[in-house]
Design a protein around this motif. Sequence first.
Motif, PDB file in Angstrom:
ATOM      1  N   PRO A 283     -38.745-130.376  44.638  1.00 22.20           N
ATOM      2  CA  PRO A 283     -39.738-130.786  45.620  1.00 22.20           C
ATOM      3  C   PRO A 283     -41.151-130.942  45.053  1.00 22.20           C
ATOM      4  O   PRO A 283     -41.910-131.760  45.522  1.00 22.20           O
ATOM      5  N   THR A 284     -41.483-130.145  44.075  1.00 26.49           N
ATOM      6  CA  THR A 284     -42.799-130.253  43.449  1.00 26.49           C
ATOM      7  C   THR A 284     -42.761-129.635  42.057  1.00 26.49           C
ATOM      8  O   THR A 284     -42.173-128.574  41.863  1.00 26.49           O
ATOM      9  N   LEU A 285     -43.345-130.333  41.100  1.00 24.67           N
ATOM     10  CA  LEU A 285     -43.371-129.841  39.727  1.00 24.67           C
ATOM     11  C   LEU A 285     -44.291-128.628  39.618  1.00 24.67           C
ATOM     12  O   LEU A 285     -45.344-128.586  40.241  1.00 24.67           O
ATOM     13  N   GLY A 286     -43.870-127.663  38.825  1.00 26.29           N
ATOM     14  CA  GLY A 286     -44.683-126.487  38.557  1.00 26.29           C
ATOM     15  C   GLY A 286     -44.551-125.358  39.560  1.00 26.29           C
ATOM     16  O   GLY A 286     -45.115-124.293  39.359  1.00 26.29           O
ATOM     17  N   PHE A 287     -43.789-125.555  40.635  1.00 29.30           N
ATOM     18  CA  PHE A 287     -43.663-124.509  41.650  1.00 29.30           C
ATOM     19  C   PHE A 287     -42.927-123.310  41.053  1.00 29.30           C
ATOM     20  O   PHE A 287     -41.760-123.406  40.689  1.00 29.30           O
ATOM     21  N   GLY A 288     -43.616-122.199  40.928  1.00 25.58           N
ATOM     22  CA  GLY A 288     -43.022-120.986  40.374  1.00 25.58           C
ATOM     23  C   GLY A 288     -42.791-121.047  38.887  1.00 25.58           C
ATOM     24  O   GLY A 288     -42.255-120.109  38.308  1.00 25.58           O
ATOM     25  N   SER A 289     -43.172-122.151  38.260  1.00 26.60           N
ATOM     26  CA  SER A 289     -42.900-122.304  36.827  1.00 26.60           C
ATOM     27  C   SER A 289     -44.141-122.739  36.043  1.00 26.60           C
ATOM     28  O   SER A 289     -44.022-123.248  34.947  1.00 26.60           O
ATOM     29  N   SER A 290     -45.313-122.514  36.607  1.00 23.10           N
ATOM     30  CA  SER A 290     -46.531-122.967  35.932  1.00 23.10           C
ATOM     31  C   SER A 290     -46.749-122.260  34.596  1.00 23.10           C
ATOM     32  O   SER A 290     -47.386-122.813  33.707  1.00 23.10           O
ATOM     33  N   ASP A 291     -46.186-121.061  34.428  1.00 21.56           N
ATOM     34  CA  ASP A 291     -46.302-120.341  33.163  1.00 21.56           C
ATOM     35  C   ASP A 291     -44.950-120.210  32.449  1.00 21.56           C
ATOM     36  O   ASP A 291     -44.784-119.372  31.580  1.00 21.56           O
ATOM     37  N   CYS A 292     -44.008-121.065  32.804  1.00 25.38           N
ATOM     38  CA  CYS A 292     -42.644-120.977  32.292  1.00 25.38           C
ATOM     39  C   CYS A 292     -42.577-121.364  30.813  1.00 25.38           C
ATOM     40  O   CYS A 292     -42.936-122.479  30.440  1.00 25.38           O
ATOM     41  N   LYS A 293     -42.108-120.446  30.004  1.00 29.49           N
ATOM     42  CA  LYS A 293     -41.971-120.691  28.566  1.00 29.49           C
ATOM     43  C   LYS A 293     -40.754-121.557  28.243  1.00 29.49           C
ATOM     44  O   LYS A 293     -40.644-122.104  27.162  1.00 29.49           O
ATOM     45  N   GLU A 294     -39.835-121.689  29.206  1.00 29.69           N
ATOM     46  CA  GLU A 294     -38.635-122.517  29.028  1.00 29.69           C
ATOM     47  C   GLU A 294     -38.889-123.967  29.447  1.00 29.69           C
ATOM     48  O   GLU A 294     -37.992-124.789  29.406  1.00 29.69           O
ATOM     49  N   LYS A 295     -40.107-124.236  29.912  1.00 34.32           N
ATOM     50  CA  LYS A 295     -40.518-125.578  30.351  1.00 34.32           C
ATOM     51  C   LYS A 295     -39.673-126.101  31.522  1.00 34.32           C
ATOM     52  O   LYS A 295     -39.368-127.288  31.596  1.00 34.32           O
ATOM     53  N   CYS A 296     -39.301-125.203  32.429  1.00 40.77           N
ATOM     54  CA  CYS A 296     -38.606-125.630  33.646  1.00 40.77           C
ATOM     55  C   CYS A 296     -39.565-126.474  34.479  1.00 40.77           C
ATOM     56  O   CYS A 296     -40.726-126.106  34.634  1.00 40.77           O
ATOM     57  N   PRO A 297     -39.091-127.582  35.045  1.00 43.46           N
ATOM     58  CA  PRO A 297     -39.975-128.379  35.891  1.00 43.46           C
ATOM     59  C   PRO A 297     -40.376-127.627  37.167  1.00 43.46           C
ATOM     60  O   PRO A 297     -41.453-127.826  37.694  1.00 43.46           O
ATOM     61  N   SER A 298     -39.498-126.750  37.649  1.00 40.82           N
ATOM     62  CA  SER A 298     -39.757-126.008  38.871  1.00 40.82           C
ATOM     63  C   SER A 298     -38.737-124.878  38.978  1.00 40.82           C
ATOM     64  O   SER A 298     -37.637-124.980  38.438  1.00 40.82           O
ATOM     65  N   HIS A 299     -39.116-123.811  39.667  1.00 46.36           N
ATOM     66  CA  HIS A 299     -38.162-122.754  39.990  1.00 46.36           C
ATOM     67  C   HIS A 299     -37.803-122.800  41.473  1.00 46.36           C
ATOM     68  O   HIS A 299     -37.249-121.862  42.025  1.00 46.36           O
ATOM     69  N   LEU A 300     -38.143-123.934  42.102  1.00 43.21           N
ATOM     70  CA  LEU A 300     -37.804-124.179  43.498  1.00 43.21           C
ATOM     71  C   LEU A 300     -36.952-125.438  43.559  1.00 43.21           C
ATOM     72  O   LEU A 300     -37.318-126.468  42.995  1.00 43.21           O
ATOM     73  N   VAL A 301     -35.804-125.338  44.230  1.00 45.03           N
ATOM     74  CA  VAL A 301     -34.874-126.467  44.338  1.00 45.03           C
ATOM     75  C   VAL A 301     -34.631-126.729  45.819  1.00 45.03           C
ATOM     76  O   VAL A 301     -34.464-125.787  46.615  1.00 45.03           O
ATOM     77  N   TYR A 302     -34.605-128.002  46.184  1.00 46.51           N
ATOM     78  CA  TYR A 302     -34.420-128.420  47.576  1.00 46.51           C
ATOM     79  C   TYR A 302     -33.033-129.002  47.788  1.00 46.51           C
ATOM     80  O   TYR A 302     -32.503-129.723  46.935  1.00 46.51           O
ATOM     81  N   PHE A 303     -32.470-128.704  48.960  1.00 47.97           N
ATOM     82  CA  PHE A 303     -31.181-129.262  49.380  1.00 47.97           C
ATOM     83  C   PHE A 303     -31.292-129.646  50.852  1.00 47.97           C
ATOM     84  O   PHE A 303     -31.844-128.884  51.650  1.00 47.97           O
ATOM     85  N   ILE A 304     -30.725-130.766  51.214  1.00 45.58           N
ATOM     86  CA  ILE A 304     -30.707-131.148  52.632  1.00 45.58           C
ATOM     87  C   ILE A 304     -29.682-130.307  53.394  1.00 45.58           C
ATOM     88  O   ILE A 304     -29.863-129.998  54.567  1.00 45.58           O
ATOM     89  N   ASN A 305     -28.592-129.919  52.715  1.00 45.58           N
ATOM     90  CA  ASN A 305     -27.559-129.060  53.307  1.00 45.58           C
ATOM     91  C   ASN A 305     -27.566-127.716  52.583  1.00 45.58           C
ATOM     92  O   ASN A 305     -27.975-127.629  51.427  1.00 45.58           O
ATOM     93  N   MET A 306     -27.064-126.694  53.262  1.00 49.78           N
ATOM     94  CA  MET A 306     -27.071-125.357  52.670  1.00 49.78           C
ATOM     95  C   MET A 306     -26.272-125.332  51.361  1.00 49.78           C
ATOM     96  O   MET A 306     -25.095-125.693  51.345  1.00 49.78           O
ATOM     97  N   PRO A 307     -26.904-124.897  50.272  1.00 52.68           N
ATOM     98  CA  PRO A 307     -26.226-124.870  48.973  1.00 52.68           C
ATOM     99  C   PRO A 307     -25.398-123.599  48.781  1.00 52.68           C
ATOM    100  O   PRO A 307     -25.608-122.596  49.456  1.00 52.68           O
ATOM    101  N   GLU A 308     -24.478-123.684  47.851  1.00 51.19           N
ATOM    102  CA  GLU A 308     -23.668-122.530  47.449  1.00 51.19           C
ATOM    103  C   GLU A 308     -24.332-121.900  46.225  1.00 51.19           C
ATOM    104  O   GLU A 308     -23.968-122.192  45.084  1.00 51.19           O
ATOM    105  N   ILE A 309     -25.298-121.058  46.449  1.00 51.98           N
ATOM    106  CA  ILE A 309     -26.075-120.471  45.352  1.00 51.98           C
ATOM    107  C   ILE A 309     -25.222-119.570  44.472  1.00 51.98           C
ATOM    108  O   ILE A 309     -25.393-119.529  43.259  1.00 51.98           O
ATOM    109  N   CYS A 310     -24.307-118.844  45.062  1.00 49.60           N
ATOM    110  CA  CYS A 310     -23.497-117.896  44.292  1.00 49.60           C
ATOM    111  C   CYS A 310     -22.718-118.596  43.188  1.00 49.60           C
ATOM    112  O   CYS A 310     -22.401-117.975  42.168  1.00 49.60           O
TER     113      CYS A 310
END
Length: 146
Positions: A98-125
Motif C-alpha cells: 500500500p505504501t513504500l517504507g511503511f514499517g521498513s524505513s530503517d530496514c537493513k534488508e531493503k524491504c519495500p514495506s512491512h505492511l501488505v494489503y489484501f482485498i480478501n482475508m489472507p492466510e497469514i499462518c
Amino acid sequence: MQKGAYSLLLVLENDQLIEIGKLGRILFKKGYYVYNGSALGGFGRVRYHLKQNKTKRWHIDYLLEYAKILKIIIAKDAKNHEHDISKFLASVIGAETPTLGFGSSDCKEKCPSHLVYFINMPEICTAYEKLGLDHKVFNEADFKNI
C-alpha cells in the motif's frame, strides 16, 4: 524475556486518508492489512501497539487508530523474521504494497514495506508454516492475558 517476530492482521472497513508520521497522508483502501514486526527486545512492543491513547512511535500506531486488529500471530525466535514474512506475504497473488517504507524505513534488508494489503482475508499462518516458524495465533483480548 520472550522475543521473536509478529504479525498483526487488521481490517479497515472503509477507504481512509490517514496521516502516517513522516510518510505523510496516505489513502488506505478498505480491506485487510498485515503488519509484520520484530520483537527482538520482547513482545512488549505488541502490547504497546494495543494500547489506547498512546504516543505514536511507529507507522503502525497511526493506522491502528482506524483499523481493527483481528488476529495477532507470534513466533518466538532469536532471529528477526519480519523481513521473510513480509516478503512471503507480498509474493502472494493479490497482495499489494500500500505504501513504500511503511514499517521498513530503517530496514537493513531493503524491504519495500512491512505492511501488505489484501482485498480478501489472507492466510497469514501459511507464511509462518512455509518459513518453518512455530507460531501461535491470538485475538487481542487473549494476547493481553499472556
